[in-house]
Design an enzyme around this catalytic site. Structure first.
Site, PDB file in Angstrom:
ATOM      1  N   ARG A 184      40.727 124.822  51.577  1.00 17.35           N
ATOM      2  CA  ARG A 184      41.684 123.703  50.777  1.00 17.35           C
ATOM      3  C   ARG A 184      42.544 124.428  49.990  1.00 17.35           C
ATOM      4  O   ARG A 184      41.975 125.034  48.956  1.00 17.35           O
ATOM      5  CB  ARG A 184      40.527 122.783  50.365  1.00 17.35           C
ATOM      6  CG  ARG A 184      41.285 121.848  49.558  1.00 17.35           C
ATOM      7  CD  ARG A 184      40.451 120.576  49.328  1.00 17.35           C
ATOM      8  NE  ARG A 184      40.029 119.658  50.295  1.00 17.35           N
ATOM      9  CZ  ARG A 184      39.889 118.374  50.310  1.00 17.35           C
ATOM     10  NH1 ARG A 184      39.527 117.962  49.110  1.00 17.35           N
ATOM     11  NH2 ARG A 184      39.897 117.818  51.445  1.00 17.35           N
ATOM     12  N   HIS A 206      46.953 117.409  56.074  1.00 20.07           N
ATOM     13  CA  HIS A 206      45.207 117.333  56.083  1.00 20.07           C
ATOM     14  C   HIS A 206      45.063 117.159  57.626  1.00 20.07           C
ATOM     15  O   HIS A 206      44.586 115.976  57.954  1.00 20.07           O
ATOM     16  CB  HIS A 206      44.965 116.050  55.241  1.00 20.07           C
ATOM     17  CG  HIS A 206      43.631 116.148  54.792  1.00 20.07           C
ATOM     18  ND1 HIS A 206      42.467 117.095  55.369  1.00 20.07           N
ATOM     19  CD2 HIS A 206      42.913 115.431  53.862  1.00 20.07           C
ATOM     20  CE1 HIS A 206      41.243 116.880  54.773  1.00 20.07           C
ATOM     21  NE2 HIS A 206      41.459 115.854  53.998  1.00 20.07           N
ATOM     22  N   GLN A 239      41.361 115.570  58.818  1.00 19.87           N
ATOM     23  CA  GLN A 239      41.391 114.049  58.469  1.00 19.87           C
ATOM     24  C   GLN A 239      42.207 113.398  59.596  1.00 19.87           C
ATOM     25  O   GLN A 239      41.546 112.123  59.848  1.00 19.87           O
ATOM     26  CB  GLN A 239      41.981 113.900  57.114  1.00 19.87           C
ATOM     27  CG  GLN A 239      41.934 112.417  56.797  1.00 19.87           C
ATOM     28  CD  GLN A 239      40.601 111.990  56.230  1.00 19.87           C
ATOM     29  OE1 GLN A 239      40.143 112.475  55.532  1.00 19.87           O
ATOM     30  NE2 GLN A 239      40.302 110.925  57.136  1.00 19.87           N
ATOM     31  N   ASP A 272      46.113 105.686  51.153  1.00 14.58           N
ATOM     32  CA  ASP A 272      45.428 106.673  50.484  1.00 14.58           C
ATOM     33  C   ASP A 272      46.045 106.781  48.979  1.00 14.58           C
ATOM     34  O   ASP A 272      47.011 106.075  48.490  1.00 14.58           O
ATOM     35  CB  ASP A 272      46.004 108.196  51.080  1.00 14.58           C
ATOM     36  CG  ASP A 272      45.493 109.396  50.291  1.00 14.58           C
ATOM     37  OD1 ASP A 272      44.421 109.266  49.931  1.00 14.58           O
ATOM     38  OD2 ASP A 272      46.036 110.436  50.653  1.00 14.58           O
ATOM     39  N   CYS A 276      41.441 107.435  53.627  1.00 10.63           N
ATOM     40  CA  CYS A 276      40.676 108.664  54.043  1.00 10.63           C
ATOM     41  C   CYS A 276      39.709 108.948  52.719  1.00 10.63           C
ATOM     42  O   CYS A 276      38.904 109.762  53.031  1.00 10.63           O
ATOM     43  CB  CYS A 276      41.878 109.834  53.968  1.00 10.63           C
ATOM     44  SG  CYS A 276      42.570 110.194  52.506  1.00 10.63           S
ATOM     45  N   ARG A 315      34.611 112.309  60.228  1.00 14.45           N
ATOM     46  CA  ARG A 315      34.981 113.597  59.627  1.00 14.45           C
ATOM     47  C   ARG A 315      33.905 114.759  60.353  1.00 14.45           C
ATOM     48  O   ARG A 315      34.218 115.634  60.691  1.00 14.45           O
ATOM     49  CB  ARG A 315      34.962 113.780  58.234  1.00 14.45           C
ATOM     50  CG  ARG A 315      36.100 112.820  57.398  1.00 14.45           C
ATOM     51  CD  ARG A 315      37.321 113.587  57.767  1.00 14.45           C
ATOM     52  NE  ARG A 315      37.537 114.981  57.669  1.00 14.45           N
ATOM     53  CZ  ARG A 315      37.948 115.524  56.337  1.00 14.45           C
ATOM     54  NH1 ARG A 315      37.987 114.590  55.102  1.00 14.45           N
ATOM     55  NH2 ARG A 315      38.133 116.861  56.140  1.00 14.45           N
TER      56      ARG A 315
HETATM   57  N1  NVA Z   1      46.250 112.932  49.351  1.00 13.49           N
HETATM   58  C1  NVA Z   1      44.929 113.485  48.736  1.00 13.49           C
HETATM   59  C2  NVA Z   1      43.881 113.410  49.676  1.00 13.49           C
HETATM   60  C3  NVA Z   1      42.716 113.560  49.218  1.00 13.49           C
HETATM   61  C4  NVA Z   1      41.549 113.878  50.374  1.00 13.49           C
HETATM   62  C5  NVA Z   1      45.032 114.513  48.035  1.00 13.49           C
HETATM   63  O1  NVA Z   1      45.690 115.437  48.289  1.00 13.49           O
HETATM   64  O2  NVA Z   1      44.620 114.493  46.830  1.00 13.49           O
HETATM   65  N1   CP Z   2      39.208 112.499  52.571  1.00 14.94           N
HETATM   66  C1   CP Z   2      38.862 113.814  52.131  1.00 14.94           C
HETATM   67  O1   CP Z   2      39.378 115.027  52.616  1.00 14.94           O
HETATM   68  O2   CP Z   2      37.831 113.834  51.103  1.00 14.94           O
HETATM   69  P1   CP Z   2      37.311 115.072  50.255  1.00 14.94           P
HETATM   70  O3   CP Z   2      38.483 115.480  49.342  1.00 14.94           O
HETATM   71  O4   CP Z   2      36.078 114.450  49.597  1.00 14.94           O
HETATM   72  O5   CP Z   2      37.160 116.154  50.995  1.00 14.94           O
END
Ligand code: NVA
Ligand code: CP
Length: 305
Positions: free
Chosen positions: A101, A128, A131, A223, A263, A291
């Site tokens: 990540r 992502h 997801q 989101d 998500c 997931r």
């Molecule tokens: N768009 C959000 C998704 C979190 C799972 C982010 O990047 O923070």
């Molecule tokens: N949707 C998602 O990726 O959640 P987290 O940030 O909790 O991993």
């Protein structure tokens, strides 16, 4: 055989429909998998917080007989100046796959380039993909068939939206990216997704008008308005995105059996109201559960001998 990554949805475009079906199969077979990934270790590198991605990957590989290792990048040497190229080569000597990540997709790409084991994105600023896989699994579970359905994504044209564009295009789902003009999804991804959609008989559409876009929608998706690493203030975000909020008014325009997806994590009262996320159209916790099953499909496909 060359190793395969899942950094962008299109890395596994050919395998995508089979991944969806495998996730559904593994969901039904939970508790009876045997140990197909016995002896395999997934190194999980996180630069940002996570609940779902971290937990679902860890449990997924454990239930397939393998093991996960959590690595907080700020506590790794990479967080203190070691290069991603060296990190990739070292982890490739220890583990069988890397989940990452990242803040910056360029770091993700470099990790994929230098690692000799599969690299799976757990989100970066561009995509992502895992997801999106769980999202498609959820749509297929709820409707039986994806082709011909209409999904409207409302709000920030972010990483989640970008991956969904590819995933919907591959599955023959019509997708409307309904976002403010200043916060549209990545232009190149929109174009590439539109090409894939055309091959599959579906459409990718841009809109700035929620009331128009949501007509006959089978899926409303949103989101957070402020993604991790985004410096937009809450006051600014409310100004930009308010009309894209999923609320009862917008839901009443969609198809009567429409499902509502997010998500997570959610910000009730911002991108979605409490009454919608807790209402009968919401499938957000089934989506979150998926997931786990989606990660299993990815891990099995990429890590199995
Ligand atoms: N768009 C959000 C998704 C979190 C799972 C982010 O990047 O923070
Ligand atoms: N949707 C998602 O990726 O959640 P987290 O940030 O909790 O991993």
């Amino acid at each position: 055989m060359a190793k395969k990554d899942l950094i962008s949805v299109v890395d596994m475009k050919a395998e995508w429909p089979a991944l969806v079906d495998l996730a559904i199969k593994l969901k039904k077979e939970r508790g009876h998998h045997g140990d197909p990934l016995k002896g395999k270790t997934l190194a999980m590198m996180f630069e940002k917080p996570s609940t779902r991605t971290r937990t679902s990957f860890d449990i997924a590989i454990t239930e397939l007989g393998g093991h996960a290792l959590y690595l907080d990048v700020s506590k790794m040497q990479m967080g203190h100046g070691e290069t991603v190229e060296d990190t990739a080569r070292v982890l490739s000597r220890f583990a069988h796959g890397i989940m990452y990540r990242a803040f910056d997709y360029k770091m993700m790409d470099k990790l994929g380039e230098w690692a000799t084991i599969p690299v799976i994105s757990g989100l970066d600023n561009l995509e992502h993909p895992c997801q999106a896989l769980a999202d498609i699994v959820t749509v297929k579970e709820k409707f039986g068939e994806c082709r011909g359905r209409k999904l409207v994504y409302l709000g920030d044209g972010n990483n989640v939206c970008n991956s969904l564009l590819y995933a919907c295009a591959i599955m023959g789902i019509d997708m409307v990216a309904c976002c403010p003009a200043t916060r549209m999804p990545n232009a190149e991804i929109m174009m590439k997704a539109a090409d894939i959609a055309r091959e599959n008989g579906s459409k990718i559409i841009a809109s700035h008008e929620p009331q128009e876009a949501c007509k006959d929608a089978d899926v409303l998706y949103t989101d957070t308005w402020i993604s991790m690493g985004d410096t937009t203030s809450e006051a600014e975000a409310i100004k930009i995105f308010q009309k894209y909020q999923i609320n009862d008014d917008l839901l009443s325009i969609a198809s009567p059996d429409c499902i509502v997806m997010h998500c997570l994590p959610a910000h009730r009262g911002q991108e979605i109201t409490n009454s919608v996320i807790e209402g009968k159209h919401s499938v957000v916790f089934d989506q979150a559960e998926n997931r786990l099953h989606a990660q299993k499909a990815v891990l099995y496909t990429l890590l199995k001998d």
